[in-house]
Design a protein around this motif. Structure first.
Motif, PDB file in Angstrom:
ATOM      1  N   ILE A   1      11.717 -89.642 -41.496  1.00 35.15           N
ATOM      2  CA  ILE A   1      11.959 -89.168 -40.129  1.00 35.15           C
ATOM      3  C   ILE A   1      13.398 -88.654 -40.039  1.00 35.15           C
ATOM      4  CG2 ILE A   1      10.289 -90.556 -38.773  1.00 35.15           C
ATOM      5  CD1 ILE A   1      12.580 -92.581 -38.335  1.00 35.15           C
ATOM      6  N   THR A   2      13.610 -87.690 -39.147  1.00 37.50           N
ATOM      7  CA  THR A   2      14.975 -87.195 -38.908  1.00 37.50           C
ATOM      8  C   THR A   2      15.419 -87.722 -37.553  1.00 37.50           C
ATOM      9  OG1 THR A   2      14.501 -85.218 -40.168  1.00 37.50           O
ATOM     10  CG2 THR A   2      16.427 -85.133 -38.735  1.00 37.50           C
ATOM     11  N   ILE A   3      16.546 -88.387 -37.566  1.00 37.21           N
ATOM     12  CA  ILE A   3      17.033 -89.041 -36.357  1.00 37.21           C
ATOM     13  C   ILE A   3      18.064 -88.176 -35.639  1.00 37.21           C
ATOM     14  CG2 ILE A   3      18.517 -91.000 -35.702  1.00 37.21           C
ATOM     15  CD1 ILE A   3      16.787 -92.560 -37.784  1.00 37.21           C
ATOM     16  N   GLY A   4      18.905 -87.488 -36.418  1.00 39.66           N
ATOM     17  CA  GLY A   4      19.941 -86.687 -35.772  1.00 39.66           C
ATOM     18  C   GLY A   4      20.442 -85.559 -36.663  1.00 39.66           C
ATOM     19  N   MET A   5      21.009 -84.537 -36.005  1.00 41.39           N
ATOM     20  CA  MET A   5      21.611 -83.422 -36.755  1.00 41.39           C
ATOM     21  C   MET A   5      22.983 -83.132 -36.146  1.00 41.39           C
ATOM     22  SD  MET A   5      20.297 -79.529 -37.429  1.00 41.39           S
ATOM     23  CE  MET A   5      20.093 -79.105 -35.731  1.00 41.39           C
ATOM     24  N   LEU A   6      23.996 -83.058 -37.010  1.00 38.69           N
ATOM     25  CA  LEU A   6      25.353 -82.725 -36.561  1.00 38.69           C
ATOM     26  C   LEU A   6      25.581 -81.244 -36.835  1.00 38.69           C
ATOM     27  CD1 LEU A   6      28.022 -84.233 -35.574  1.00 38.69           C
ATOM     28  CD2 LEU A   6      28.797 -83.964 -37.932  1.00 38.69           C
ATOM     29  N   GLN A   7      26.158 -80.549 -35.845  1.00 38.66           N
ATOM     30  CA  GLN A   7      26.406 -79.113 -35.990  1.00 38.66           C
ATOM     31  C   GLN A   7      27.795 -78.759 -35.495  1.00 38.66           C
ATOM     32  OE1 GLN A   7      22.802 -77.806 -33.751  1.00 38.66           O
ATOM     33  NE2 GLN A   7      23.002 -75.998 -35.039  1.00 38.66           N
ATOM     34  N   GLN A   8      28.208 -77.561 -35.902  1.00 40.96           N
ATOM     35  CA  GLN A   8      29.432 -76.974 -35.382  1.00 40.96           C
ATOM     36  C   GLN A   8      29.249 -76.794 -33.862  1.00 40.96           C
ATOM     37  OE1 GLN A   8      29.105 -72.941 -36.491  1.00 40.96           O
ATOM     38  NE2 GLN A   8      31.199 -72.369 -35.971  1.00 40.96           N
TER      39      GLN A   8
ATOM     40  N   GLY B   1      31.070 -92.537 -31.428  1.00 42.38           N
ATOM     41  CA  GLY B   1      32.074 -92.155 -32.426  1.00 42.38           C
ATOM     42  C   GLY B   1      31.788 -92.841 -33.766  1.00 42.38           C
ATOM     43  N   HIS B   2      31.208 -94.029 -33.699  1.00 41.77           N
ATOM     44  CA  HIS B   2      30.861 -94.760 -34.922  1.00 41.77           C
ATOM     45  C   HIS B   2      29.804 -93.993 -35.731  1.00 41.77           C
ATOM     46  CE1 HIS B   2      30.460 -98.162 -37.555  1.00 41.77           C
ATOM     47  NE2 HIS B   2      29.156 -98.230 -37.319  1.00 41.77           N
ATOM     48  N   LEU B   3      28.884 -93.313 -35.028  1.00 43.75           N
ATOM     49  CA  LEU B   3      27.857 -92.525 -35.751  1.00 43.75           C
ATOM     50  C   LEU B   3      28.520 -91.401 -36.536  1.00 43.75           C
ATOM     51  CD1 LEU B   3      25.061 -92.092 -33.016  1.00 43.75           C
ATOM     52  CD2 LEU B   3      25.225 -93.840 -34.803  1.00 43.75           C
ATOM     53  N   LEU B   4      29.495 -90.734 -35.886  1.00 41.20           N
ATOM     54  CA  LEU B   4      30.205 -89.653 -36.586  1.00 41.20           C
ATOM     55  C   LEU B   4      30.930 -90.226 -37.811  1.00 41.20           C
ATOM     56  CD1 LEU B   4      31.303 -86.735 -36.794  1.00 41.20           C
ATOM     57  CD2 LEU B   4      33.182 -87.434 -35.297  1.00 41.20           C
TER      58      LEU B   4
ATOM     59  N   PHE C   1      31.746 -84.189 -29.971  1.00 41.03           N
ATOM     60  CA  PHE C   1      32.938 -84.872 -30.496  1.00 41.03           C
ATOM     61  C   PHE C   1      34.086 -83.866 -30.502  1.00 41.03           C
ATOM     62  CE2 PHE C   1      29.256 -86.911 -32.354  1.00 41.03           C
ATOM     63  CZ  PHE C   1      29.495 -88.251 -32.065  1.00 41.03           C
ATOM     64  N   GLY C   2      35.140 -84.162 -29.721  1.00 40.72           N
ATOM     65  CA  GLY C   2      36.270 -83.249 -29.615  1.00 40.72           C
ATOM     66  C   GLY C   2      35.761 -81.886 -29.213  1.00 40.72           C
ATOM     67  N   SER C   3      36.319 -80.841 -29.840  1.00 40.86           N
ATOM     68  CA  SER C   3      35.764 -79.505 -29.573  1.00 40.86           C
ATOM     69  C   SER C   3      35.137 -78.988 -30.860  1.00 40.86           C
ATOM     70  CB  SER C   3      36.866 -78.570 -29.090  1.00 40.86           C
ATOM     71  OG  SER C   3      37.886 -78.544 -30.067  1.00 40.86           O
ATOM     72  N   GLN C   4      34.836 -79.929 -31.794  1.00 40.71           N
ATOM     73  CA  GLN C   4      34.351 -79.506 -33.108  1.00 40.71           C
ATOM     74  C   GLN C   4      32.863 -79.666 -33.361  1.00 40.71           C
ATOM     75  OE1 GLN C   4      37.350 -81.643 -32.886  1.00 40.71           O
ATOM     76  NE2 GLN C   4      37.962 -81.851 -35.026  1.00 40.71           N
ATOM     77  N   TYR C   5      32.314 -80.814 -32.957  1.00 42.72           N
ATOM     78  CA  TYR C   5      30.959 -81.144 -33.414  1.00 42.72           C
ATOM     79  C   TYR C   5      30.032 -81.470 -32.253  1.00 42.72           C
ATOM     80  CZ  TYR C   5      34.046 -82.323 -37.356  1.00 42.72           C
ATOM     81  OH  TYR C   5      35.018 -82.316 -38.311  1.00 42.72           O
ATOM     82  N   ILE C   6      28.750 -81.236 -32.502  1.00 35.60           N
ATOM     83  CA  ILE C   6      27.731 -81.683 -31.553  1.00 35.60           C
ATOM     84  C   ILE C   6      26.633 -82.373 -32.368  1.00 35.60           C
ATOM     85  CG2 ILE C   6      26.684 -79.348 -31.490  1.00 35.60           C
ATOM     86  CD1 ILE C   6      25.848 -79.995 -28.539  1.00 35.60           C
ATOM     87  N   LEU C   7      26.283 -83.589 -31.942  1.00 36.35           N
ATOM     88  CA  LEU C   7      25.244 -84.360 -32.636  1.00 36.35           C
ATOM     89  C   LEU C   7      24.026 -84.423 -31.733  1.00 36.35           C
ATOM     90  CD1 LEU C   7      24.158 -86.418 -34.780  1.00 36.35           C
ATOM     91  CD2 LEU C   7      25.246 -88.210 -33.402  1.00 36.35           C
ATOM     92  N   LYS C   8      22.890 -83.940 -32.254  1.00 37.04           N
ATOM     93  CA  LYS C   8      21.662 -84.043 -31.470  1.00 37.04           C
ATOM     94  C   LYS C   8      20.849 -85.221 -31.984  1.00 37.04           C
ATOM     95  CE  LYS C   8      18.665 -80.518 -31.361  1.00 37.04           C
ATOM     96  NZ  LYS C   8      17.855 -79.450 -30.770  1.00 37.04           N
TER      97      LYS C   8
ATOM     98  N   LEU D   1      26.137 -79.485 -40.120  1.00 35.30           N
ATOM     99  CA  LEU D   1      27.226 -80.180 -40.813  1.00 35.30           C
ATOM    100  C   LEU D   1      26.856 -81.573 -41.309  1.00 35.30           C
ATOM    101  CD1 LEU D   1      30.088 -79.241 -38.301  1.00 35.30           C
ATOM    102  CD2 LEU D   1      29.635 -78.171 -40.519  1.00 35.30           C
ATOM    103  N   GLY D   2      25.807 -82.158 -40.739  1.00 37.05           N
ATOM    104  CA  GLY D   2      25.450 -83.510 -41.163  1.00 37.05           C
ATOM    105  C   GLY D   2      24.100 -83.927 -40.616  1.00 37.05           C
ATOM    106  N   SER D   3      23.654 -85.117 -41.052  1.00 37.23           N
ATOM    107  CA  SER D   3      22.335 -85.571 -40.593  1.00 37.23           C
ATOM    108  C   SER D   3      22.242 -87.093 -40.618  1.00 37.23           C
ATOM    109  CB  SER D   3      21.243 -84.992 -41.492  1.00 37.23           C
ATOM    110  OG  SER D   3      21.421 -85.458 -42.812  1.00 37.23           O
ATOM    111  N   ILE D   4      21.326 -87.597 -39.815  1.00 34.82           N
ATOM    112  CA  ILE D   4      20.959 -89.022 -39.869  1.00 34.82           C
ATOM    113  C   ILE D   4      19.449 -89.053 -40.087  1.00 34.82           C
ATOM    114  CG2 ILE D   4      21.050 -91.265 -38.715  1.00 34.82           C
ATOM    115  CD1 ILE D   4      23.144 -90.113 -36.790  1.00 34.82           C
ATOM    116  N   THR D   5      19.024 -89.732 -41.143  1.00 35.60           N
ATOM    117  CA  THR D   5      17.593 -89.761 -41.462  1.00 35.60           C
ATOM    118  C   THR D   5      17.158 -91.199 -41.740  1.00 35.60           C
ATOM    119  OG1 THR D   5      18.147 -89.362 -43.765  1.00 35.60           O
ATOM    120  CG2 THR D   5      17.561 -87.427 -42.475  1.00 35.60           C
ATOM    121  N   GLY D   6      15.855 -91.388 -41.857  1.00 30.27           N
ATOM    122  CA  GLY D   6      15.362 -92.730 -42.145  1.00 30.27           C
ATOM    123  C   GLY D   6      13.904 -92.661 -42.529  1.00 30.27           C
ATOM    124  N   THR D   7      13.260 -93.819 -42.550  1.00 31.15           N
ATOM    125  CA  THR D   7      11.814 -93.822 -42.783  1.00 31.15           C
ATOM    126  C   THR D   7      11.163 -94.693 -41.716  1.00 31.15           C
ATOM    127  OG1 THR D   7      12.029 -95.692 -44.268  1.00 31.15           O
ATOM    128  CG2 THR D   7      11.889 -93.514 -45.303  1.00 31.15           C
ATOM    129  N   LEU D   8       9.926 -94.335 -41.424  1.00 25.51           N
ATOM    130  CA  LEU D   8       9.146 -95.102 -40.459  1.00 25.51           C
ATOM    131  C   LEU D   8       7.754 -95.234 -41.044  1.00 25.51           C
ATOM    132  CD1 LEU D   8       9.439 -96.266 -37.585  1.00 25.51           C
ATOM    133  CD2 LEU D   8       8.593 -94.093 -36.703  1.00 25.51           C
TER     134      LEU D   8
END
Ligand SMILES: Nc1ncnc2c1ncn2[C@@H]1O[C@H](COP(=O)(O)OP(=O)(O)O)[C@@H](O)[C@H]1O
Ligand SMILES: O=P(O)(O)O[C@H]1O[C@H](CO)[C@@H](O[C@H]2O[C@H](CO)[C@@H](O)[C@H](O)[C@H]2O)[C@H](O)[C@H]1O
Length: 442
Positions: free
Chosen positions: A181-188, A86-89, A131-138, A169-176
């Protein structure tokens, strides 16, 4: 309270044994040698939540994987801890950076935070959290340098108003090592969606249970859905063309494609001896495709399309997971390809759905005939639907019979490697398809 460094050191000693037991770990075909940390980000100190990127060395292969770890769970795996995920969201809702990791929501997305996460339990190459019935984070487990095709293509499709995707809906990115690099993608999240594999295999089961009826007579006939799915795939291809363009394949594209098919065959045949009897017929089919391919276009495509990558919602079919083949190198996944490859992927999947019930069963000619009948009917309905909605530049996939057959065979060779590494008991599914398509007998 455990110190982050203490947790990481303890974990590193256990990872060589732990990694191969994870569904998402792509290197189950060879032993894990060394594991070393590449990047450690402390996201929370109490409770401890650490994002860790490790380099896994396996004989001649070196890959980077991401882990989300904590000292709160016995397994260290924080993806099962609803409060921690939940902290990531919440970080994506706020937007910002934590020690070089960027948490963002898409510019016009209005997100609600404060939700606990729960991991999905289905078999997959990555780890997804709902997360709930709204989001999915890969969370992309195996990390590649450069833009991630799943995120890039979802964003491009959203821009042109594609109706056959779950909105990004969102993303988590970084560098290596200095590269993105792409770490995660949030979607409906579509809570009521059913995946195509579940629907198709239910239909096959219906048919197998009705010894007196044919595929078009049973209640669970799937052909109408297969047709609509063909239309949806053709529409996504047209949307990808509108968003990112396409061009006519030239000689280099075609020669490169066929060289890649032969190279894949070399690699898989060296690993799986059961493929040996089919190698000459496969090579012949690949070469024939170059001679008779006709004019084709190349563009961005899905890249690993199968029935598990499509969701039926009340509004129609959606395509998910535009990452390409999980085992392919990033450059190959990003390369422009013929949309016929996706068509071939889905045709292979109809074959899989039809034959999976027979795996491990005693040979029964009647059931085998039923499986073939189901596959024939639904493959045809899918191509029909595709042709109805395809852009003129792509058209009816059946016009390119030899090339489509070569793409199917190439995909089946990929599946031989995939099953060998992940589900050896299913190896017979792609092998028997190769026998059937090449006419070589199993
Ligand atoms: N937007 C969504 N709504 C509902 N379920 C989803 C959604 N996206 C993915 N799923 C479910 O999660 C599973 C795995 O997602 P996918 O993107 O294919 O992950 P992977 O890359 O690990 O294979 C899918 O088979 C589907 O059941
Ligand atoms: O969904 P992923 O990106 O993880 O894809 C990988 O795993 C798939 C299996 O889960 C595998 O697909 C093969 O098996 C499916 C049935 O389980 C079948 O519908 C597909 O046609 C067949 O290719 C996929 O190849 C692999 O990349």
């Amino acid at each position: 309270m455990t110190e982050p460094q203490e947790l990481v050191e303890k974990l590193l000693t256990e990872l060589p044994g732990w990694l191969p037991a994870q569904r998402w770990f792509a290197g189950k075909d060879r032993p894990v040698g060394s594991v070393r940390p590449l990047r450690t980000t402390v996201l929370l100190e109490d409770p401890l939540l650490v994002h860790l990127v490790v380099e896994v060395e396996q004989q001649d292969r070196v890959e980077a994987y991401q882990l989300l770890v904590t000292d709160r769970e016995e397994s260290y795996d924080a993806t099962t801890d609803g409060e921690l995920t939940g902290h990531l969201l919440d970080l994506m809702v706020r937007g910002g950076e934590v020690d070089g990791l960027g948490f963002e929501h898409e510019p016009d997305a209005e997100l609600t935070g404060g939700l606990r996460g729960r991991p999905i339990t289905s078999e997959q190459s990555n780890t997804s959290i709902i997360f709930g019935s709204q989001y999915i984070l890969k969370l992309f487990r195996k990390l590649s340098f450069g833009p991630n095709p799943d995120l890039v293509l979802h964003r491009a499709l959203r821009k042109v108003g594609c109706e056959h995707i779950a909105q990004p809906l969102g993303s988590i990115t970084g560098t290596l090592e200095g590269q993105p690099i792409t770490i995660g993608m949030l979607q409906q999240f579509l809570p009521d969606a059913v995946d195509g594999w579940a629907m198709a295999t239910t239909s096959v089961r219906d048919l197998m249970a009705e010894s007196e009826l044919h595929a078009d007579q049973v209640g669970g006939d799937f052909a109408g859905e297969a047709n609509r799915l063909g239309q949806a795939v053709a529409t996504v291809h047209a949307d990808l063309d509108r968003a990112l363009g396409q061009h006519d394949a030239d000689d280099d594209d075609i020669q490169g494609t066929v060289r890649a098919m032969h190279a894949r065959l070399d690699a898989v045949a060296a690993m799986v001896p059961a493929l040996d009897p089919f190698v000459p017929a496969l090579r012949e089919a690949f070469d024939k495709a170059v001679d008779n391919q006709g004019a084709i276009v190349v563009q961005n495509i899905h890249g690993d399309l199968h029935l598990g990558q499509v969701l039926r919602t009340v509004h129609g079919w959606l395509l998910i997971d535009f990452e390409g083949e999980p085992a392919a190198p990033a450059a190959e996944r990003a390369a422009l390809k013929s949309p016929l490859r996706d068509v071939a992927g889905m045709l292979r999947s109809f074959d899989y759905a039809a034959h999976q019930l027979l795996v491990g069963q005693e040979e029964d000619p009647l059931l085998t005939e039923r499986a073939l009948e189901w596959a024939r009917r639904n493959r045809a309905a899918f191509c029909e639907g595709y042709a109805e909605a395809a852009a003129e530049s792509v058209g009816d996939p059946r016009r390119h019979g030899e090339l489509l057959r070569a793409f199917e065979l190439d995909k089946a060779v990929y599946e031989v490697a995939y099953e060998y590494a992940n589900r050896p008991e299913w190896l017979t599914v792609p092998l028997s398809s190769i026998a059937r398509i090449t006419g070589e007998g199993a």
